[in-house]
Design a protein around this motif. Sequence first.
Motif, short mmCIF file in Angstrom:
data_model
loop_
_atom_site.label_atom_id
_atom_site.label_comp_id
_atom_site.label_asym_id
_atom_site.label_seq_id
_atom_site.Cartn_x
_atom_site.Cartn_y
_atom_site.Cartn_z
N GLU A 221 40.76 7.73 19.95
CA GLU A 221 41.63 7.83 20.73
C GLU A 221 42.43 9.37 20.17
OE1 GLU A 221 44.51 4.75 19.11
OE2 GLU A 221 43.45 2.73 20.11
N PRO A 222 42.10 9.66 20.95
CA PRO A 222 42.77 11.39 20.71
C PRO A 222 44.47 11.37 20.20
CG PRO A 222 41.55 11.35 22.33
CD PRO A 222 41.52 10.11 22.59
N ALA A 223 44.64 12.04 19.66
CA ALA A 223 45.73 12.24 19.18
C ALA A 223 47.24 12.44 20.37
CB ALA A 223 46.33 12.73 18.10
N ALA A 224 46.50 13.52 21.48
CA ALA A 224 47.07 13.67 22.54
C ALA A 224 46.32 13.42 23.72
CB ALA A 224 47.38 15.64 22.58
N ASP A 225 45.84 13.06 23.83
CA ASP A 225 44.90 12.09 25.34
C ASP A 225 45.14 13.27 26.33
OD1 ASP A 225 42.40 10.37 25.74
OD2 ASP A 225 43.58 10.79 27.61
N GLY A 226 45.67 13.44 26.62
CA GLY A 226 46.47 14.07 27.43
C GLY A 226 46.48 15.87 28.30
N ASP A 227 46.28 16.09 26.91
CA ASP A 227 46.00 17.70 26.27
C ASP A 227 44.69 17.88 25.94
OD1 ASP A 227 48.64 17.99 25.93
OD2 ASP A 227 48.82 18.28 23.96
N LEU A 228 43.80 16.99 25.99
CA LEU A 228 43.03 16.96 25.10
C LEU A 228 42.39 17.13 27.01
CD1 LEU A 228 40.18 17.79 23.77
CD2 LEU A 228 39.92 15.44 23.48
N ARG A 229 41.97 15.98 27.82
CA ARG A 229 41.68 16.48 29.57
C ARG A 229 42.56 17.17 29.55
NH1 ARG A 229 40.24 11.16 30.34
NH2 ARG A 229 40.41 9.24 28.70
N ASP A 230 43.50 17.94 29.87
CA ASP A 230 43.80 19.05 30.31
C ASP A 230 43.01 20.11 29.83
OD1 ASP A 230 46.02 17.69 32.13
OD2 ASP A 230 47.37 18.68 30.75
N LEU A 231 42.61 20.27 28.41
CA LEU A 231 41.99 20.74 27.85
C LEU A 231 40.05 20.98 28.34
CD1 LEU A 231 42.42 21.08 24.60
CD2 LEU A 231 43.46 23.29 25.94
N ILE A 519 40.56 20.87 18.78
CA ILE A 519 40.59 20.22 17.79
C ILE A 519 41.84 19.54 17.34
CG2 ILE A 519 40.22 20.31 15.12
CD1 ILE A 519 37.60 22.04 16.01
N ASN A 520 43.03 20.15 17.63
CA ASN A 520 44.27 19.64 17.51
C ASN A 520 44.53 18.36 18.55
OD1 ASN A 520 44.69 21.68 15.23
ND2 ASN A 520 45.07 23.30 16.83
N ALA A 521 44.41 18.72 19.31
CA ALA A 521 44.32 17.75 20.66
C ALA A 521 43.95 16.13 20.54
CB ALA A 521 44.26 17.61 21.93
N ALA A 522 42.80 16.10 19.60
CA ALA A 522 42.15 14.69 19.05
C ALA A 522 42.38 14.47 17.99
CB ALA A 522 40.70 15.62 18.80
#
Length: 618
Positions: A221-231, A519-522
């Motif tokens: 579960e990525p910590a900031a899943d939406g941010d990671l998907r946007d990246l 990495i930070n988003a995950a």
Amino acid sequence: MPDLPPVYGGRILHVHLDTGESEIESIDPDDTRRFLGGNGFAAKAVHDHVPPDADPFDPENVLTFAVGPMNGTPFQSTSRGVVGFVSPQTNGFFDSTFGGTFPRAQKTTGFELIVLHGAADDLSYVHVDEDGASVEPAADLAGMDTYETCAEVEDRAGDDAANDVHVIAAGPAGENQVRFACLLHDSEMREGVAGRGGAGAVLGSKNVKAVAIEEGDFRPEPAADGDLRDLVGSRMKPLMEETQMLQNYGTSGLVGPINEMGKLGRQNNRVEQAPDDLAEAISGERIREEFVTEDTTCANCAVACGKHVTVESEGVTDGKIPEFESLFGTATMTDTFDAERVMKANDLCDRLGMDTISWGVSVAFARECYDEGLLTDDDSPHLAFGDADGLVELARLTAHREGFGDRLAEGSFRLADELGDEADRYLHGTKGLEYAAHSPRGLKGMSIGYATGTRGGSHHDTRPTLQYEGEHAETTAGTPAFAARTQHFTALGDSLTQCRFVSEAGWGKRVTDRYRDAINAATGWDLSTDEVERIGERIYNLERLINVERGVARRETDTLSHRVMHEPIPEGPSEGMYCPPDELSSMLDEYYDFRGWDDDGIPTPERLDALDMAELAD
């Protein structure tokens, strides 16, 4: 103690092959920030569990399977696994990566790291699920090729499995402890090969034929899943544009361009260019047009650089396309431009379980020794450059250690020691590992990169990609620092774990802000770009430390082969290039200074302390 980010399953599985018992260890959250995963976890396990004086074939050596924080997330092309061990070729730390579906399946078990200890009494396979492992009898699998083994174990292990089972296996070469034996994972999507360093031989020394993973229920579960998907979404267009050649031809598409540069070793690297008609005969374009039957891909990858080939004349049906490195090792280095026979030899290597680079370069070495009178027809009738039928036969002989194949199975370095009479003048490799396809004479970054690489002659420490674009290809100015930072980049990528092609094409060929943001988003961390690069540097220093403790990493071992240092490229666009000893020595001084190592190439206590790993040198 900090919390463990929920992209980690948080567990290490230790499997004791002698007793069949297993135990589960929790991952120290501090180690996730220090070593990230994948390659970093594998290196730490080898450091922690393998005595410095253990022989690679001793039960005390371990074989580890590691995944990283990005496996199972939207981050592209992260169904990559890392096999870590002490290599029977180099006697030092080695990690070999592979794709397919096995790494994704391992992630679902919650085991970031699986460590095989000891050796089984009888031939076995290991079955892993999210509750632990069992060591299963497998005497009837003896002699099976890798594809047959994967299919049989998948069926057998899957009889009682609740979920899908994914298998990686050794072939006969691994059972016979051919020093460059590999592991092959056959999935319904694409093969994955842990090719270099002898992982198959180490598994064989443990009396293990295969490892099977039964899928579990863990989902990162990525910590900031939406941010990671946007990246991830923002990188798809450049990724697909930059990988067009790979989509069309796989890495075999590199044969023509690198040959045109005059940097493609031929005849055991006597010369570094082939005539256009010969290069075209084994080119990616020709293979695509005449032999490719389908595109294949690892899990969670849109690039689909894998291909299957069918060669009716050779009885090869939907075999794995030879990679560029394989075409270098088995075709250009051995001076064999019969594409059909070359693909047959490569298919045999895959099925019998051998690294095509080390095997091919070892054959090329033997062929030059034959030319120079150090070997004769009494040793083998298959040693003339260009002997295509002999190439195929030598693959079979090597894997089964029959006839001259028994000597080839030890690799070119041990064969040179046996032959004496200055046979080492014809070696093409460093630290016991044969060079990959990227010229240490024609690319200055590869000169210092191969010399200082943890793995020796591997192109997965210092990368050649930027050099082909003109950076540090023909100058030593700033090149040692470039090589070191490239090594940080590769250690980081193999710890995430992400496919090198996708990393370089979609996310950057150096450690960049993009990697930091992903990495930070995950993880939910707040790392700076410098801190992200320090992770790669820390891992590389740990690898070096292992090799120092094993006595295989010093200034005297940070060297290059005789031809690279004493014989300029004789003709072609790169004519006159080489790396003379004084040039290498000067680059080593600069490299050690950049790294904060002492004059003998040993990490200093001050540098290890600055990297938060002083306790590992105790």
